[in-house]
Design a protein around this motif. Structure first.
Motif, PDB file in Angstrom:
ATOM      1  N   LYS A  58       0.851  -1.177   0.000  1.00 32.66           N
ATOM      2  CA  LYS A  58       0.000   0.000   0.000  1.00 32.66           C
ATOM      3  C   LYS A  58       0.895   1.237   0.000  1.00 32.66           C
ATOM      4  O   LYS A  58       1.968   1.236   0.602  1.00 32.66           O
ATOM      5  CB  LYS A  58      -0.908   0.021   1.234  1.00 32.66           C
ATOM      6  CG  LYS A  58      -2.026  -1.024   1.243  1.00 32.66           C
ATOM      7  CD  LYS A  58      -2.817  -0.957   2.528  1.00 32.66           C
ATOM      8  CE  LYS A  58      -3.925  -1.986   2.623  1.00 32.66           C
ATOM      9  NZ  LYS A  58      -5.184  -1.528   2.010  1.00 32.66           N
ATOM     10  N   TYR A  79     -17.214  -3.322   0.442  1.00 31.18           N
ATOM     11  CA  TYR A  79     -16.100  -2.776   1.224  1.00 31.18           C
ATOM     12  C   TYR A  79     -15.923  -3.626   2.483  1.00 31.18           C
ATOM     13  O   TYR A  79     -16.869  -3.788   3.263  1.00 31.18           O
ATOM     14  CB  TYR A  79     -16.437  -1.334   1.578  1.00 31.18           C
ATOM     15  CG  TYR A  79     -15.359  -0.519   2.235  1.00 31.18           C
ATOM     16  CD1 TYR A  79     -14.026  -0.614   1.868  1.00 31.18           C
ATOM     17  CD2 TYR A  79     -15.710   0.415   3.218  1.00 31.18           C
ATOM     18  CE1 TYR A  79     -13.068   0.178   2.470  1.00 31.18           C
ATOM     19  CE2 TYR A  79     -14.753   1.216   3.822  1.00 31.18           C
ATOM     20  CZ  TYR A  79     -13.436   1.095   3.436  1.00 31.18           C
ATOM     21  OH  TYR A  79     -12.488   1.890   4.038  1.00 31.18           O
ATOM     22  N   GLU A  82     -10.404  -5.854   7.548  1.00 33.33           N
ATOM     23  CA  GLU A  82      -9.478  -6.945   7.869  1.00 33.33           C
ATOM     24  C   GLU A  82      -8.638  -6.480   9.060  1.00 33.33           C
ATOM     25  O   GLU A  82      -7.865  -5.534   8.948  1.00 33.33           O
ATOM     26  CB  GLU A  82      -8.574  -7.308   6.684  1.00 33.33           C
ATOM     27  CG  GLU A  82      -9.324  -7.879   5.496  1.00 33.33           C
ATOM     28  CD  GLU A  82      -8.403  -8.463   4.433  1.00 33.33           C
ATOM     29  OE1 GLU A  82      -7.175  -8.552   4.695  1.00 33.33           O
ATOM     30  OE2 GLU A  82      -8.897  -8.816   3.357  1.00 33.33           O
ATOM     31  N   ASP A 113      -6.688  -3.360   7.538  1.00 36.27           N
ATOM     32  CA  ASP A 113      -6.406  -3.396   6.101  1.00 36.27           C
ATOM     33  C   ASP A 113      -7.757  -3.352   5.390  1.00 36.27           C
ATOM     34  O   ASP A 113      -8.405  -4.372   5.186  1.00 36.27           O
ATOM     35  CB  ASP A 113      -5.629  -4.669   5.759  1.00 36.27           C
ATOM     36  CG  ASP A 113      -5.583  -4.953   4.261  1.00 36.27           C
ATOM     37  OD1 ASP A 113      -5.798  -4.012   3.466  1.00 36.27           O
ATOM     38  OD2 ASP A 113      -5.350  -6.123   3.884  1.00 36.27           O
ATOM     39  N   THR A 115     -10.438  -3.027   2.420  1.00 39.72           N
ATOM     40  CA  THR A 115     -10.333  -3.702   1.132  1.00 39.72           C
ATOM     41  C   THR A 115     -11.583  -3.492   0.288  1.00 39.72           C
ATOM     42  O   THR A 115     -12.701  -3.690   0.765  1.00 39.72           O
ATOM     43  CB  THR A 115     -10.123  -5.211   1.351  1.00 39.72           C
ATOM     44  OG1 THR A 115      -8.937  -5.421   2.125  1.00 39.72           O
ATOM     45  CG2 THR A 115      -9.983  -5.951   0.034  1.00 39.72           C
ATOM     46  N   ARG A 117     -13.322  -5.383  -1.796  1.00 41.84           N
ATOM     47  CA  ARG A 117     -13.260  -6.820  -2.058  1.00 41.84           C
ATOM     48  C   ARG A 117     -13.694  -7.180  -3.464  1.00 41.84           C
ATOM     49  O   ARG A 117     -13.118  -8.086  -4.093  1.00 41.84           O
ATOM     50  CB  ARG A 117     -14.136  -7.570  -1.044  1.00 41.84           C
ATOM     51  CG  ARG A 117     -13.991  -9.094  -1.126  1.00 41.84           C
ATOM     52  CD  ARG A 117     -12.652  -9.554  -0.595  1.00 41.84           C
ATOM     53  NE  ARG A 117     -12.610  -9.428   0.838  1.00 41.84           N
ATOM     54  CZ  ARG A 117     -11.485  -9.385   1.562  1.00 41.84           C
ATOM     55  NH1 ARG A 117     -10.302  -9.434   0.975  1.00 41.84           N
ATOM     56  NH2 ARG A 117     -11.537  -9.268   2.871  1.00 41.84           N
ATOM     57  N   GLN A 120     -10.776  -6.550  -5.688  1.00 39.72           N
ATOM     58  CA  GLN A 120      -9.706  -7.516  -5.442  1.00 39.72           C
ATOM     59  C   GLN A 120     -10.026  -8.855  -6.086  1.00 39.72           C
ATOM     60  O   GLN A 120      -9.174  -9.465  -6.754  1.00 39.72           O
ATOM     61  CB  GLN A 120      -9.484  -7.718  -3.944  1.00 39.72           C
ATOM     62  CG  GLN A 120      -8.365  -8.695  -3.637  1.00 39.72           C
ATOM     63  CD  GLN A 120      -8.481  -9.324  -2.254  1.00 39.72           C
ATOM     64  OE1 GLN A 120      -9.522  -9.224  -1.597  1.00 39.72           O
ATOM     65  NE2 GLN A 120      -7.420  -9.977  -1.813  1.00 39.72           N
ATOM     66  N   TRP A 130      -3.558  -6.684  -7.349  1.00 41.95           N
ATOM     67  CA  TRP A 130      -4.667  -6.332  -6.469  1.00 41.95           C
ATOM     68  C   TRP A 130      -4.747  -4.842  -6.162  1.00 41.95           C
ATOM     69  O   TRP A 130      -5.490  -4.437  -5.277  1.00 41.95           O
ATOM     70  CB  TRP A 130      -4.517  -7.068  -5.135  1.00 41.95           C
ATOM     71  CG  TRP A 130      -4.627  -8.552  -5.206  1.00 41.95           C
ATOM     72  CD1 TRP A 130      -4.864  -9.326  -6.304  1.00 41.95           C
ATOM     73  CD2 TRP A 130      -4.512  -9.454  -4.103  1.00 41.95           C
ATOM     74  NE1 TRP A 130      -4.904 -10.651  -5.955  1.00 41.95           N
ATOM     75  CE2 TRP A 130      -4.681 -10.755  -4.610  1.00 41.95           C
ATOM     76  CE3 TRP A 130      -4.273  -9.279  -2.740  1.00 41.95           C
ATOM     77  CZ2 TRP A 130      -4.625 -11.880  -3.787  1.00 41.95           C
ATOM     78  CZ3 TRP A 130      -4.211 -10.394  -1.930  1.00 41.95           C
ATOM     79  CH2 TRP A 130      -4.394 -11.688  -2.448  1.00 41.95           C
ATOM     80  N   GLY A 133      -8.020  -3.024  -5.476  1.00 37.95           N
ATOM     81  CA  GLY A 133      -8.750  -3.559  -4.341  1.00 37.95           C
ATOM     82  C   GLY A 133      -8.107  -3.253  -2.999  1.00 37.95           C
ATOM     83  O   GLY A 133      -8.797  -3.200  -1.972  1.00 37.95           O
ATOM     84  N   LYS A 134      -6.798  -3.049  -2.997  1.00 41.11           N
ATOM     85  CA  LYS A 134      -6.067  -2.926  -1.734  1.00 41.11           C
ATOM     86  C   LYS A 134      -5.401  -1.567  -1.508  1.00 41.11           C
ATOM     87  O   LYS A 134      -5.374  -1.073  -0.377  1.00 41.11           O
ATOM     88  CB  LYS A 134      -4.986  -4.024  -1.678  1.00 41.11           C
ATOM     89  CG  LYS A 134      -5.527  -5.432  -1.457  1.00 41.11           C
ATOM     90  CD  LYS A 134      -6.043  -5.598  -0.030  1.00 41.11           C
ATOM     91  CE  LYS A 134      -6.318  -7.042   0.320  1.00 41.11           C
ATOM     92  NZ  LYS A 134      -6.776  -7.192   1.722  1.00 41.11           N
ATOM     93  N   SER A 139      -6.799   3.491   3.396  1.00 37.73           N
ATOM     94  CA  SER A 139      -7.158   2.069   3.497  1.00 37.73           C
ATOM     95  C   SER A 139      -6.298   1.309   4.500  1.00 37.73           C
ATOM     96  O   SER A 139      -6.468   0.096   4.653  1.00 37.73           O
ATOM     97  CB  SER A 139      -7.045   1.392   2.127  1.00 37.73           C
ATOM     98  OG  SER A 139      -5.704   1.409   1.658  1.00 37.73           O
TER      99      SER A 139
END
Length: 234
Positions: A58, A79, A82, A113, A115, A117, A120, A130, A133-134, A139
């Protein structure tokens, strides 16, 4: 014109508070370990790669302190949270062994984290990176860092997350497939780790979607809790 003169001001990246210190920890890079809890890998329909850990990154622009209200991000309808243990590097480490790796740790923190999703999984299905998504703004939510000497040894601590008071993730750091010293040793074979580098170590099972109005609270025994309120979409 001097090569050191900038055509516009350089961005100032986030610095994370440190327990017991007036100064804050400036973020340099953010490494994230994928599939580091077997139960989470299974819920995502994949298996853990036990030959070596794998990573995604990131941007420092993803880092944000705990306790804020952040907008539901653009481009997603799925969304996810994690909950993770975050390792803060405190001294240079290159090709360091696992036995010496703890000496490179400045401290630990609870982190989220966040994400997108759907993006991703779409990228994963097409064999693409990714990043969408990441790696997006705000984020990587990080609570105040606890110095390494005030935390550990890693293993028995409980890691858990609740959404609006309802527990969604609940595990122990002993469940990490790749423990922290092994992660640092492996990463340092590919990167010159330096102070300011953060490592998100992976998330337990129980990830899921959140929407505007939800409040996410995560805890790891011995660390400052991390929290996030989801605001309306931009």
């Amino acid at each position: 014109m001097s090569a050191t003169k900038r055509v516009f001001p350089a961005a100032e990246f986030t610095a994370i508070p440190v327990r017991g210190e007036e100064g804050a920890y400036p973020v340099h890079r953010i490494f994230c370990v994928g599939r580091n809890y077997a139960d989470h890998a299974r819920e995502m329909g994949v298996e853990v790669d036990r030959e070596a850990p794998f990573y995604f990154l990131k941007s420092p622009l993803a880092a944000v302190a705990s306790g804020l209200t952040l907008p539901y991000p653009p481009g997603t309808a799925n969304y996810h949270y994690e909950m993770e243990l975050v390792v803060a590097i405190g001294r240079p480490a290159f090709r360091i062994g696992a036995a010496d790796a703890p000496s490179a740790v400045y401290g630990y923190a609870a982190g989220l984290d966040m994400t997108r999703r759907d993006l991703q999984l779409e990228a994963r299905a097409k064999g693409r990176p990714w990043d969408l998504g990441k790696d997006f703004e705000q984020s990587a939510v990080i609570a105040a860092i606890t110095k390494a000497g005030d935390f550990g040894p890693i293993g028995p601590q409980r890691i858990r997350l609740a959404v609006d008071g309802q527990v969604r993730q609940d595990a122990h750091l002993a469940d990490l497939v790749w423990p922290v010293p092994d992660i640092i040793a492996h990463l340092s074979g590919y990167y010159h780790l330096v102070p300011g580098d953060l490592i998100f170590t992976g998330t337990p099972a129980g990830v899921g979607p959140i929407v505007a109005g939800h409040v996410v609270c995560g805890e790891i025994d011995g660390l400052e809790p991390v929290s996030l309120r989801i605001g309306a979409a931009e």
